[in-house]
Design a protein around this motif. Structure first.
Motif, short mmCIF file in Angstrom:
data_model
loop_
_atom_site.label_atom_id
_atom_site.label_comp_id
_atom_site.label_asym_id
_atom_site.label_seq_id
_atom_site.Cartn_x
_atom_site.Cartn_y
_atom_site.Cartn_z
N PHE A 26 -7.86 -1.98 3.47
CA PHE A 26 -8.97 -1.84 4.41
C PHE A 26 -9.90 -3.07 4.34
N THR A 27 -10.06 -3.66 3.15
CA THR A 27 -10.86 -4.88 3.02
C THR A 27 -10.24 -6.00 3.85
N GLY A 28 -8.91 -6.13 3.74
CA GLY A 28 -8.20 -7.16 4.49
C GLY A 28 -8.27 -6.95 5.99
N MET A 29 -8.43 -5.68 6.42
CA MET A 29 -8.58 -5.39 7.84
C MET A 29 -10.01 -5.66 8.30
N LEU A 30 -10.96 -5.39 7.42
CA LEU A 30 -12.38 -5.46 7.79
C LEU A 30 -12.90 -6.90 7.91
N VAL A 31 -12.60 -7.72 6.90
CA VAL A 31 -13.23 -9.05 6.82
C VAL A 31 -13.03 -9.90 8.09
N PRO A 32 -11.81 -9.95 8.65
CA PRO A 32 -11.67 -10.77 9.88
C PRO A 32 -12.46 -10.22 11.08
N MET A 33 -12.94 -8.98 10.97
CA MET A 33 -13.72 -8.41 12.09
C MET A 33 -15.14 -8.96 12.12
#
Lengths: 261, 113
Positions: free
Chosen positions: A191-198
Motif C-alpha cells: 500500500f505504501t508503494g501504491m500511495l507514494v506516487p499519488m
C-alpha cells in the motif's frame, strides 16, 4: 449506432489498436506487483484461521465468497475472541464500507455496462484492483473495453487469493504463530508503494497528512469506524485546500483559475 | 465446516456484496454533481493512508510506538523513500520486506528486543 462503434478502430497512447484481449492483459500486467504483495497476506490468512479455530473448509469458503482481505483477518480474530456471529457480520460491514466509496467513484465510468458486467466486477472489487482500475478509467483515451482491464485485474487477484488461502491453510497446520515472520507487513509495503506516487500536489499531500493523523486519533473507536471517519475528513481537507488555492488564484490574478492539478 | 461458520460466511458475504454492488448500480443510474466527482479523486490516497498509518505506528494494536525498535516504522520509511525515488512497486515491496527482516536481525543482535 453500435455497428459504427465496433467498426471504429480505437488506439491507445502507443498508437496500437485496443482490443478486449489487450485490455485484459494490460489489467493483468498492471496488477502483477499487487498480486505478489497479496501472496503473503493470503497465506497468513489461511494459516491464522487455522490457529483461531476456523475449519479448513470455513477458511476456504470465506476467501471464495467474502473475498475481502482485511475483513477476513478481523473476522478470524473475532471468532477466536468468542464474538457473536452478529457482531462479526456488523464489523465486516463497517470495515468494508470503504468499498462503497470505491463503487461510487468507479460508477460514473461504468454507466453503459449491463448487470452481467456490474455484478461480477462489484464482487471482485478490492483495494488493489480499485487503485489500478480507476487509474485506467481516468486515462484520457476512449477505449470502449476498459471493463476488460478491470476483469484482467480482478480475476487473477481473486484466483491468487484462493490459492494463497489454500497454501496458508496447509502451512498453518504446520507453522505456529505466522505473524512472527512479519509477513503481515507485506500489505503495508504494498500500500505504501501504491500511495507514494499519488502524492502529486499540495492538496493530496495535506489530504494524506490529515488521514494519517486522524486515523491514529480515532484508532480507539470500535469496529474500525476510525478508518471511515479519517478517510472522510481527509477527503474534505483535500477538497478544501483545492478550493482555497482556486479562490486565491482568482483574487490574485483577477480571472478564474484552471484546475490546479 | 460447522453450521455456525456457514451462517457467519453467508452473513459476511452478503454485507460485503451490499457495500459494493448497490452503490455501483445506483451511481451508474443517477448522475453525481461535479463537486462530489472531484472529491472522489482524494479517496484512494485517503483510504490507503488510513489503513497503513495505524498498522505502522500501532503495530501491537494497542499503543503508539515511535521508537527505533519499531521495525515496521523503519521499514516503511525505507519503503516510502524507495517508492518515491523509483516509482517501482515490486522494488518497494522487496526492499521494504528486506529492511524489516534486516532491522529485526540487527535489533536482535544488539539485544534491544
Amino acid at each position: 449506432m453500435t455497428e459504427v462503434i465496433t467498426e471504429t478502430i480505437i488506439e491507445n497512447s502507443d498508437g496500437r489498436a485496443v482490443t478486449r484481449l489487450s485490455e485484459f492483459w494490460a489489467g493483468f500486467r498492471a496488477t502483477i506487483p499487487l498480486i505478489i504483495g497479496a501472496i503473503p497476506f493470503g497465506m497468513i490468512f489461511g494459516a491464522l484461521a487455522m490457529t483461531q479455530g476456523i475449519s479448513p473448509a470455513g477458511a476456504s469458503a470465506m476467501s471464495a465468497f467474502v473475498f475481502a482481505g482485511s475483513a477476513q483477518f478481523i473476522a478470524a480474530g473475532l471468532v477466536a475472541s468468542g464474538a457473536s456471529t452478529a457482531i462479526i457480520v456488523l464489523t465486516t460491514f463497517i470495515v468494508n464500507l470503504r468499498h462503497s466509496l470505491y463503487s461510487a467513484s468507479l460508477a460514473p465510468h461504468m454507466k453503459t455496462l449491463p448487470h452481467r458486467w456490474l455484478l461480477p466486477l462489484a464482487f471482485w472489487l478490492t483495494d488493489e484492483t480499485y487503485v489500478v482500475v480507476i487509474n485506467r478509467y481516468n486515462a484520457p483515451d476512449a477505449s470502449p473495453y476498459k471493463q476488460w482491464f478491470f476483469l484482467g485485474s480482478a480475476l487473477p487477484m481473486y484466483l491468487n487469493w484462493q490459492l494463497c488461502t489454500y497454501i496458508g491453510i496447509r502451512a498453518g497446520q504446520a507453522i505456529h504463530n505466522p505473524g512472527r515472520w512479519g509477513l503481515d507487513f507485506a500489505m503495508v509495503v504494498t500500500f505504501t508503494g501504491m500511495l507514494v506516487p499519488m502524492l502529486r500536489n499540495r492538496a493530496i499531500v495535506i489530504c494524506v497528512a490529515i488521514a494519517g493523523i486522524t486515523s491514529i486519533l480515532f484508532y480507539g473507536l470500535p469496529n474500525k469506524l476510525g478508518l471511515i471517519l479519517a478517510a472522510l475528513l481527509a477527503v474534505t481537507a483535500g477538497v478544501a485546500v483545492e478550493w482555497w488555492q482556486r479562490t486565491d488564484k482568482t483574487h490574485d490574478k483577477g480571472f478564474s483559475a484552471h484546475d490546479p492539478t | 465446516m460447522t453450521q455456525r461458520e456457514l451462517i457467519l460466511i453467508i452473513g459476511m458475504a452478503l454485507v460485503t456484496f451490499l457495500v459494493r454492488y448497490p452503490i455501483l448500480v445506483l451511481v451508474t443510474r443517477i448522475p453525481l454533481p461535479a463537486t462530489i466527482l472531484n472529491a472522489m479523486r482524494y479517496i484512494p490516497p485517503a483510504v490507503l493512508t488510513a489503513i497503513i498509518v495505524p498498522a505502522i505506528l500501532i503495530p501491537d494494536g494497542k499503543t503508539l510506538d515511535l521508537h527505533v525498535q519499531n521495525s515496521y516504522l523503519i521499514a516503511s520509511i525505507v519503503a516510502a523513500l524507495v517508492a518515491w525515488r523509483s516509482k517501482n512497486l515490486l522494488l518497494t515491496i522487496g526492499l521494504g520486506m528486506a529492511t524489516l527482516w534486516l532491522w529485526r536481525w540487527l535489533l536482535m543482535l544488539s539485544g534491544a528486543v
